[in-house]
Enzyme design. Sequence first.
Site, PDB file in Angstrom:
ATOM      1  N   ARG A 117      28.761 -15.254  89.289  1.00  0.00           N
ATOM      2  CA  ARG A 117      28.605 -15.315  90.749  1.00  0.00           C
ATOM      3  C   ARG A 117      27.389 -14.528  91.200  1.00  0.00           C
ATOM      4  NH1 ARG A 117      34.581 -13.022  91.483  1.00  0.00           N
ATOM      5  NH2 ARG A 117      34.760 -14.165  89.536  1.00  0.00           N
ATOM      6  N   LYS A 143      34.303  -8.024  77.033  1.00  0.00           N
ATOM      7  CA  LYS A 143      35.422  -8.918  76.755  1.00  0.00           C
ATOM      8  C   LYS A 143      36.077  -8.554  75.423  1.00  0.00           C
ATOM      9  CE  LYS A 143      33.484 -13.109  78.931  1.00  0.00           C
ATOM     10  NZ  LYS A 143      34.507 -13.310  79.973  1.00  0.00           N
TER      11      LYS A 143
HETATM   12  N1  BES Z   1      32.198 -16.951  81.825  1.00  0.00           N
HETATM   13  C1  BES Z   1      33.353 -16.299  82.299  1.00  0.00           C
HETATM   14  C2  BES Z   1      34.456 -17.264  82.704  1.00  0.00           C
HETATM   15  C3  BES Z   1      35.200 -17.933  81.594  1.00  0.00           C
HETATM   16  C4  BES Z   1      36.220 -17.291  80.934  1.00  0.00           C
HETATM   17  C5  BES Z   1      34.939 -19.244  81.295  1.00  0.00           C
HETATM   18  C6  BES Z   1      36.923 -17.935  79.949  1.00  0.00           C
HETATM   19  C7  BES Z   1      35.648 -19.891  80.306  1.00  0.00           C
HETATM   20  C8  BES Z   1      36.645 -19.238  79.635  1.00  0.00           C
HETATM   21  C9  BES Z   1      33.015 -15.452  83.519  1.00  0.00           C
HETATM   22  O1  BES Z   1      31.763 -14.882  83.530  1.00  0.00           O
HETATM   23  C10 BES Z   1      34.003 -14.333  83.576  1.00  0.00           C
HETATM   24  O2  BES Z   1      33.989 -13.532  82.688  1.00  0.00           O
HETATM   25  N2  BES Z   1      34.845 -14.327  84.609  1.00  0.00           N
HETATM   26  C11 BES Z   1      35.845 -13.328  84.759  1.00  0.00           C
HETATM   27  C12 BES Z   1      35.885 -12.898  86.203  1.00  0.00           C
HETATM   28  C13 BES Z   1      36.748 -11.711  86.463  1.00  0.00           C
HETATM   29  C14 BES Z   1      36.170 -10.483  85.792  1.00  0.00           C
HETATM   30  C15 BES Z   1      36.868 -11.507  87.945  1.00  0.00           C
HETATM   31  C16 BES Z   1      37.189 -13.941  84.343  1.00  0.00           C
HETATM   32  O3  BES Z   1      37.443 -15.099  84.644  1.00  0.00           O
HETATM   33  O4  BES Z   1      37.947 -13.258  83.674  1.00  0.00           O
HETATM   34 MN    MN Z   2      31.763 -12.993  82.518  1.00  0.00          MN
END
Ligand code: BES
Ligand code: MN
Length: 513
Positions: free
Chosen positions: A363, A289
């Site tokens: 997931r 990230k």
């Molecule tokens: N924990 C995150 C989701 C998240 C992001 C929660 C920002 C709260 C604030 C999750 O594990 C994630 O990174 N999801 C990705 C999925 C994508 C790579 C398909 C996302 O939402 O960007």
């Molecule tokens: Mn994630």
Amino acid sequence: MKLEIKKSALENLNVDTLVVFVSKQERGKGKKNGTNAKAARSAFVEGATREISAKLNAAAEQGVLTGSANETVFFRETNLSGARHLLAVGLGETKALDHETLRQASAAAFKELKAQKSRSAAYGMDSLPNNDLSADLTVRAVAEGAVMADYSFSDYKAKKDSAGGVERVFVVSSGKPKAYEHGLETGRIVAESVNFCRWLGDRPGNLMTPTILAGETAKAAKGTKLKVSVWDRSRIKAEKMGAFLSVSLGSVQEPRFIVMEYNGASSSKKPICYVGKGLTFDCGGISIKPSAGMEEMKYDMCGGGAVISAMLAIARLKLKVNAIAFVPSTENMPGPAANKPGDIVTARNGKTIEVNNTDAEGRLILADALVYACERKPSMIVDAATLTGAMVVALGNLHTGVFTRDAKLMGRIQRAADGAGEPVWPMPLTDSHAKDMRGTYADLSNVSAKGRDAGSATAAAFLEQFVDSDIPWAHFDIAGTAWHTGDRLPYSPRKGASGAIVRTFVQLAMDGE
Ligand code: BES
Ligand code: MN
Ligand code: ZN
């Protein structure tokens, strides 16, 4: 903070501050649409003494006190009814009085008590306007608001927030119905569970690892009928949870699979199963990230925290249900053994998954937990997860998105959420979303072929692949509601974990079939 019921009229209270509830209401019954516009807008209080009413009326006439929702007006050194100060808190229009309005008003009042350095206070229940709420629910809402508003996280500061705070709160009523004690106890337990969830979430990643999360869960369950079992990495591997295991490989922290069981009903009764994402820190893994805001990913275990906390409440309330919680817990880190984009992993049900983005890890860990939950033949499964950034975009920080194809279950959830005072919103989940999650080289891909479009729904459709179709199941994406909700909810901290969905999950168990 000590919270207790006291049978008394609004007199001889012997506290720092008396809290009265004030509503926005027309004065003078029969005067429909009030000929006097000023009076029509004024604040109104029930059951107060002449002196208290006089104070409030004077402030209302000056326009200082309007009775609007969560408004607080503090009157210093009034020395009325045995209280040194008087605090008026607004409820808004009386016809809209429900338990959530009351919960919020109670919290707004509590925060003002804190700010005004009151050590003791009395909430004057006689001041509440006539309404349809039961005595039980009324006191429960007041207790929940106060106890939730009392939360703050200062474990790692030399100066603790609790120093000099409110120490004693009396819920004062001249009638004192029996149901008050039950309502107070229920409200206290539910709110303390919400606060426990917040505390789990607020602890930073290095001090809330999967091992610590499991340890704190076992510690909190002591003295209840909960049975807590914790699996380590080798057991997780032996149980063929290949998707969950794969996420943990990038971290030196061992994963944990936490199971909590509660039997409050006969063993023939199918359990409610709760599943929660317990990602103690999510940096994204190899698909790392951006650094801005990454510190917030310590909250990525709030779904797991909610499930753990709801189970604690269910057990402490001794509800007549059977319930089991499953929390897969791990870090998502880019260590040398981490998942690489394109890797193929196998879940407990034998389905293969291409890990095309290592940041879609929630997931993966939930997949194995859901398969395992199904094996317990539950009456229903509900899961909570901070699953997608797309959920934050879609609904913001007030509504939790709920995904299910089961209309009956959605009805139950809507009732429970209404009963708990937590807004939820139904989201789409269709065959098209499921189709988007098909893999190229494996059964499934962990990211959608449609990229970010409907990202929360495609994530839900992925999870659905791991739930038996005959088991009622709903997925709660709490990515938007799990933290920083204090700008909307007076009982939530301005910054930090909110404890979202704990109340709804407890209410689901309370409501029964
Ligand atoms: N924990 C995150 C989701 C998240 C992001 C929660 C920002 C709260 C604030 C999750 O594990 C994630 O990174 N999801 C990705 C999925 C994508 C790579 C398909 C996302 O939402 O960007
Ligand atoms: Mn994630
Ligand atoms: Zn995550």
